[in-house]
Design a protein around this motif. Structure first.
Motif, PDB file in Angstrom:
ATOM      1  N   MET A   1      54.393  40.059  43.168  1.00 37.20           N
ATOM      2  CA  MET A   1      53.402  39.975  44.246  1.00 37.20           C
ATOM      3  C   MET A   1      53.309  41.297  45.007  1.00 37.20           C
ATOM      4  N   TYR A   2      54.434  41.938  45.234  1.00 39.30           N
ATOM      5  CA  TYR A   2      54.456  43.230  45.907  1.00 39.30           C
ATOM      6  C   TYR A   2      53.701  44.275  45.074  1.00 39.30           C
ATOM      7  N   THR A   3      53.911  44.265  43.780  1.00 32.99           N
ATOM      8  CA  THR A   3      53.225  45.205  42.894  1.00 32.99           C
ATOM      9  C   THR A   3      51.718  44.983  42.919  1.00 32.99           C
ATOM     10  N   LEU A   4      51.288  43.721  42.899  1.00 33.49           N
ATOM     11  CA  LEU A   4      49.855  43.431  42.978  1.00 33.49           C
ATOM     12  C   LEU A   4      49.238  43.950  44.273  1.00 33.49           C
ATOM     13  N   SER A   5      49.903  43.696  45.387  1.00 30.96           N
ATOM     14  CA  SER A   5      49.332  44.121  46.673  1.00 30.96           C
ATOM     15  C   SER A   5      49.350  45.647  46.806  1.00 30.96           C
ATOM     16  N   GLU A   6      50.383  46.307  46.327  1.00 27.69           N
ATOM     17  CA  GLU A   6      50.435  47.766  46.412  1.00 27.69           C
ATOM     18  C   GLU A   6      49.407  48.421  45.493  1.00 27.69           C
ATOM     19  N   ASN A   7      49.173  47.842  44.308  1.00 26.18           N
ATOM     20  CA  ASN A   7      48.134  48.368  43.426  1.00 26.18           C
ATOM     21  C   ASN A   7      46.756  48.187  44.039  1.00 26.18           C
ATOM     22  N   ALA A   8      46.546  47.082  44.727  1.00 22.41           N
ATOM     23  CA  ALA A   8      45.272  46.874  45.418  1.00 22.41           C
ATOM     24  C   ALA A   8      45.060  47.984  46.443  1.00 22.41           C
ATOM     25  N   LYS A   9      46.091  48.296  47.209  1.00 21.69           N
ATOM     26  CA  LYS A   9      45.985  49.375  48.200  1.00 21.69           C
ATOM     27  C   LYS A   9      45.701  50.714  47.531  1.00 21.69           C
ATOM     28  N   LEU A  10      46.376  50.963  46.414  1.00 14.07           N
ATOM     29  CA  LEU A  10      46.196  52.213  45.690  1.00 14.07           C
ATOM     30  C   LEU A  10      44.741  52.418  45.276  1.00 14.07           C
ATOM     31  N   TYR A  11      44.071  51.336  44.908  1.00 14.13           N
ATOM     32  CA  TYR A  11      42.679  51.414  44.472  1.00 14.13           C
ATOM     33  C   TYR A  11      41.705  51.065  45.589  1.00 14.13           C
TER      34      TYR A  11
ATOM     35  N   LEU B   1      41.503  48.639  47.775  1.00 18.42           N
ATOM     36  CA  LEU B   1      41.098  47.249  47.946  1.00 18.42           C
ATOM     37  C   LEU B   1      41.948  46.627  49.042  1.00 18.42           C
ATOM     38  N   VAL B   2      41.387  45.675  49.732  1.00 17.43           N
ATOM     39  CA  VAL B   2      42.155  44.917  50.720  1.00 17.43           C
ATOM     40  C   VAL B   2      43.040  43.934  49.936  1.00 17.43           C
ATOM     41  N   PRO B   3      44.360  44.005  50.101  1.00 21.16           N
ATOM     42  CA  PRO B   3      45.246  43.151  49.305  1.00 21.16           C
ATOM     43  C   PRO B   3      44.909  41.662  49.399  1.00 21.16           C
TER      44      PRO B   3
ATOM     45  N   TYR C   1      39.951  30.859  34.965  1.00 21.01           N
ATOM     46  CA  TYR C   1      38.815  30.965  34.042  1.00 21.01           C
ATOM     47  C   TYR C   1      38.943  32.145  33.080  1.00 21.01           C
ATOM     48  N   ALA C   2      40.030  32.884  33.157  1.00 22.75           N
ATOM     49  CA  ALA C   2      40.238  34.026  32.266  1.00 22.75           C
ATOM     50  C   ALA C   2      40.809  33.526  30.939  1.00 22.75           C
ATOM     51  N   CYS C   3      40.017  33.673  29.890  1.00 25.46           N
ATOM     52  CA  CYS C   3      40.429  33.186  28.567  1.00 25.46           C
ATOM     53  C   CYS C   3      40.660  34.305  27.561  1.00 25.46           C
ATOM     54  N   THR C   4      39.876  35.332  27.644  1.00 20.14           N
ATOM     55  CA  THR C   4      39.958  36.409  26.655  1.00 20.14           C
ATOM     56  C   THR C   4      40.648  37.627  27.255  1.00 20.14           C
ATOM     57  N   ASP C   5      41.013  38.551  26.392  1.00 17.11           N
ATOM     58  CA  ASP C   5      41.595  39.811  26.867  1.00 17.11           C
ATOM     59  C   ASP C   5      40.620  40.548  27.775  1.00 17.11           C
ATOM     60  N   GLU C   6      39.345  40.490  27.444  1.00 21.56           N
ATOM     61  CA  GLU C   6      38.323  41.155  28.265  1.00 21.56           C
ATOM     62  C   GLU C   6      38.262  40.545  29.669  1.00 21.56           C
TER      63      GLU C   6
ATOM     64  N   LEU D   1      40.047  41.777  35.664  1.00 28.83           N
ATOM     65  CA  LEU D   1      40.780  41.446  36.883  1.00 28.83           C
ATOM     66  C   LEU D   1      41.723  42.557  37.349  1.00 28.83           C
ATOM     67  N   LEU D   2      41.841  43.618  36.567  1.00 23.45           N
ATOM     68  CA  LEU D   2      42.691  44.732  36.971  1.00 23.45           C
ATOM     69  C   LEU D   2      42.072  45.444  38.173  1.00 23.45           C
ATOM     70  N   PRO D   3      42.894  45.968  39.068  1.00 24.93           N
ATOM     71  CA  PRO D   3      42.358  46.515  40.317  1.00 24.93           C
ATOM     72  C   PRO D   3      41.380  47.670  40.143  1.00 24.93           C
ATOM     73  N   TRP D   4      41.490  48.439  39.072  1.00 24.27           N
ATOM     74  CA  TRP D   4      40.559  49.546  38.869  1.00 24.27           C
ATOM     75  C   TRP D   4      39.240  49.086  38.249  1.00 24.27           C
ATOM     76  N   ASN D   5      39.153  47.835  37.803  1.00 26.85           N
ATOM     77  CA  ASN D   5      37.913  47.307  37.222  1.00 26.85           C
ATOM     78  C   ASN D   5      37.170  46.363  38.156  1.00 26.85           C
ATOM     79  N   ILE D   6      37.796  45.916  39.201  1.00 24.18           N
ATOM     80  CA  ILE D   6      37.223  44.847  40.008  1.00 24.18           C
ATOM     81  C   ILE D   6      36.473  45.408  41.209  1.00 24.18           C
ATOM     82  N   LYS D   7      35.377  44.776  41.539  1.00 25.40           N
ATOM     83  CA  LYS D   7      34.608  45.108  42.736  1.00 25.40           C
ATOM     84  C   LYS D   7      34.592  43.871  43.612  1.00 25.40           C
TER      85      LYS D   7
END
Length: 74
Positions: free
Chosen positions: A18-28, A30-32, A45-50, A55-61
């Motif tokens: 959880m700490y890693t997720l929130s810190e990566n959000a800050k890095l990119y 995003l509000v954690p 709802y995430a079924c495929t690799d795509e 959902l990765l922080p650098w791909n999400i808006k």
């Protein structure tokens, strides 16, 4: 983060994740809270690799979150 006082190895791993997720959000810039909320809403709802890659922080808006209080219990 101090894993020494987590209580168990599993709790320490979960806390670290959880700490890693929130810190990566800050890095990119995003509000954690918004990022985690978005993840928890979309992960079921995430079924495929795509889907997972989106959902990765650098791909999400994120759009601004407006709390309407529908689920808040007083």
């Amino acid at each position: 983060m101090n894993g020494l006082f987590s209580g168990s190895e599993d709790v320490a791993r979960s806390s670290c994740f959880m700490y890693t997720l929130s810190e990566n959000a800050k890095l990119y810039k995003l509000v954690p809270y918004g990022y985690l909320r978005c993840l928890f809403e979309r992960i079921p709802y995430a079924c495929t690799d795509e889907d997972w890659k989106q959902l990765l922080p650098w791909n999400i808006k994120l759009s601004p979150f407006e709390d309407k209080g529908d689920w808040v219990i007083n």
